[in-house]
Enzyme design. Structure first.
Site, short mmCIF file in Angstrom:
data_model
loop_
_atom_site.label_atom_id
_atom_site.label_comp_id
_atom_site.label_asym_id
_atom_site.label_seq_id
_atom_site.Cartn_x
_atom_site.Cartn_y
_atom_site.Cartn_z
N SER A 128 48.88 36.25 28.72
CA SER A 128 49.43 37.46 29.45
C SER A 128 49.92 38.59 28.30
CB SER A 128 50.67 37.33 30.56
OG SER A 128 51.56 36.72 29.79
N LYS A 129 50.37 39.43 28.85
CA LYS A 129 51.03 40.80 27.96
C LYS A 129 51.84 40.21 26.94
CE LYS A 129 50.69 45.53 29.59
NZ LYS A 129 50.10 45.49 31.01
N ARG A 130 52.81 39.23 27.21
CA ARG A 130 53.74 38.98 26.32
C ARG A 130 53.29 38.02 25.00
NH1 ARG A 130 55.43 33.59 27.52
NH2 ARG A 130 54.48 32.95 29.58
#
Length: 467
Positions: free
Chosen positions: A240-242
């Site tokens: 994901s984005k993180r």
RNA sequence: GCGCCCUUCGUCUAGUGGUCUAGGACGUCGCCCUUUCACGGCGAAAACACGGGUUCGAGUCCCGUAGGGCGUACCA
């Protein structure tokens, strides 16, 4: 026996960008279609009007194009096919394979809550399944799913997967506003598009059970399913984005060549023996659903970097110069002129030797892209002091009379270092600073040749004059 | 909670009952090459999650356990 041509599809929702996991799914579908002389179709799942944007659709197109995954025919908009989806729901209703359910969402929530309290299954059982006396009120259309026996999906990567039908509910086909649900839409679209192989993330595995029920109800044949494992981040959680770079455009911006990206992505949960580094042509030749593994893979930048470097080194110098200038344009940097490009191509063997990504090429070739007076970065400037200045001054005298070839320059500089009783590095590092403004660059002898006598000496003189 | 899926070096993986004292690649460490940084060469450390079976024999088959993931919407 007639062999039906392979048709695969990639069906992303346009809610942002092309996710790295989606890109891998697209790649597998593309590889499989190309490997079998089939078609690779694209369908945009834009039925969620609130979350779908034209920009996101464009981003997906751009991402696929950058990756080099060309699709066949026009991309299909799922939203534009809602009439057809509703038509199928009506057909199911007419056949008695579906029914109208008048339960409100509140009633359903209540049902689930009491079921949970009483420790029963929370699968909703509509009281309208067999009702004959129907009110005049809003309703959803539900599939009349079998309650006995089991539903089996034969998956080429997951194997045989079975669910007891009692754990499956009467899924909604049409919402109370008459719009189709995802479950209905995928099944109808895949059928109408003639999709023979559904290759998608294994987060859809449970959906397959319910979709197969719709297929059976319509008496449509099932496609071959291949639920591929998801890609996880370096910590093992869903990517994901993180994790830093969720979209393919992030990788383009970081300067990974598309070919390296294809190579790396292909190796995640798929393998062909011990092959690590390969071309796209080889991947097409080797790809098969039977060699996909079931376990999720973690994304590893280190390995991507290594593969990327290998691809860079394998590339043709002219092609690489183009890749470099395209990247500069993409990054809104001034694009080098014809003359500079020619120099870059000549220097490319030395530049690509020490690069992992396109920006490394830029950094290595900085001396060709910058003009006098050269600005030194901190590390380079640290090499310059009175001692090195004096040394360079004496060296320059020699250089003026030197024959300007790699070997002669090397001989001259080595001789000079010997006479001055200096280690070669003591001579080279200050020269590197003055000639390139950096503390790392290709071999100084190469740099001198690439730059030419006039420019090289001028750069040294600039520094001496600035003293 | 329930359902489904997964589990070989730190990471990606090879391995389809005996050839596995488990192979390759990335990364790590050491040495060599070397003007820096890389590249390249050589070498090292490093894994079958655990417990039961089945079998003459299990990383490979079966069952549990643990851990992880996904799903469980009138989202897709």
């Amino acid at each position: 026996m007639t062999t039906t041509p392979v048709v695969t599809r990639f069906a992303p929702s346009p809610t942002g960008f092309l996710h790295i996991g989606g890109a891998r799914t697209a790649l597998f579908n593309w590889l499989f279609a190309r490997a079998n002389g089939g078609k690779f179709l694209l369908r945009i799942e834009d039925t969620d009007r609130a979350r779908s944007t034209p920009e996101a659709t464009e981003a997906i197109f751009a991402g696929l194009k950058w990756l080099g995954l060309d699709w066949d025919d026009e991309a299909v908009s799922q939203f534009e096919r809602i009439e057809r989806h509703a038509e199928v729901a009506q057909e199911l209703l007419a056949k008695g394979a579906a029914y109208k359910c008048f339960s409100t969402q509140e009633e359903i929530a209540q049902y689930r809550e009491t079921a949970k309290d009483e420790g029963r299954s929370t699968v909703f059982r509509s009281p309208w399944r067999d009702a004959t006396d129907l009110p005049d009120a809003p309703y959803v259309v539900r599939l009349r799913a079998p309650r006995d026996g089991e539903t089996v999906v034969e998956d080429v990567v997951q194997g045989r997967v079975a669910w007891k039908n009692e754990t499956l509910d009467d899924l909604i086909l049409l919402r109370s506003d008459g719009t189709p649900t995802y479950m209905l839409a995928v099944v109808v679209d895949d059928h109408d598009m003639g999709v023979t192989h559904v290759i998608r993330g294994d987060d859809h595995l449970t959906n397959a059970a319910r979709q197969v029920l719709i297929l059976d109800a319509m008496e449509w044949s099932r496609p071959t399913y291949a639920h591929i494992p998801l890609i996880h981040g370096e910590d093992g959680a869903k990517f994901s984005k993180r994790h830093g770079a969720p979209g393919v455009e992030d990788y383009r911006d970081m300067g990974y060549p598309a070919e390296a990206m294809r190579n790396y992505l292909a190796r995640l949960s798929w393998s062909h023996g011990d092959e690590e580094f390969f071309t796209t042509e080889q991947a097409i030749e080797w790809f098969g659903l039977d060699t996909i593994s079931k376990g999720a893979a973690r994304f590893d930048f280190k390995k991507l970097d290594n593969l990327s470097g290998q691809h860079l080194r394998a590339m043709d110098d002219v092609e690489l110069t183009e890749l470099l200038t395209d990247y500069m344009a993409l990054q809104q940097m001034p694009v080098p002129n014809q003359d500079t490009r020619a120099k870059l191509t000549v220097a490319m063997p030395a530049l690509k030797d020490r690069a992992k990504k396109i920006p490394d090429l830029l950094e290595m070739g900085h001396y060709l892209l910058t003009a006098r007076p050269i600005e030194m970065d901190e590390k380079a400037a640290a090499q310059i002091n009175d001692v090195s200045r004096g040394m360079l001054e004496r060296l320059t005298v020699r250089l003026r009379n030197a024959n300007w070839s790699h070997n002669d320059l090397e001989a001259a500089i080595k001789a000079f270092a010997g006479e001055e009783e200096l280690k070669l590095g003591k001579v080279m590092q200050p020269m590197r600073s003055v000639l390139t403004g950096r503390s790392t660059s290709p071999s100084i002898f190469d740099v001198l040749v690439h730059l030419g006598r006039e420019e090289s000496l001028a750069r040294i003189d600039d520094m001496l004059a600035a003293a």
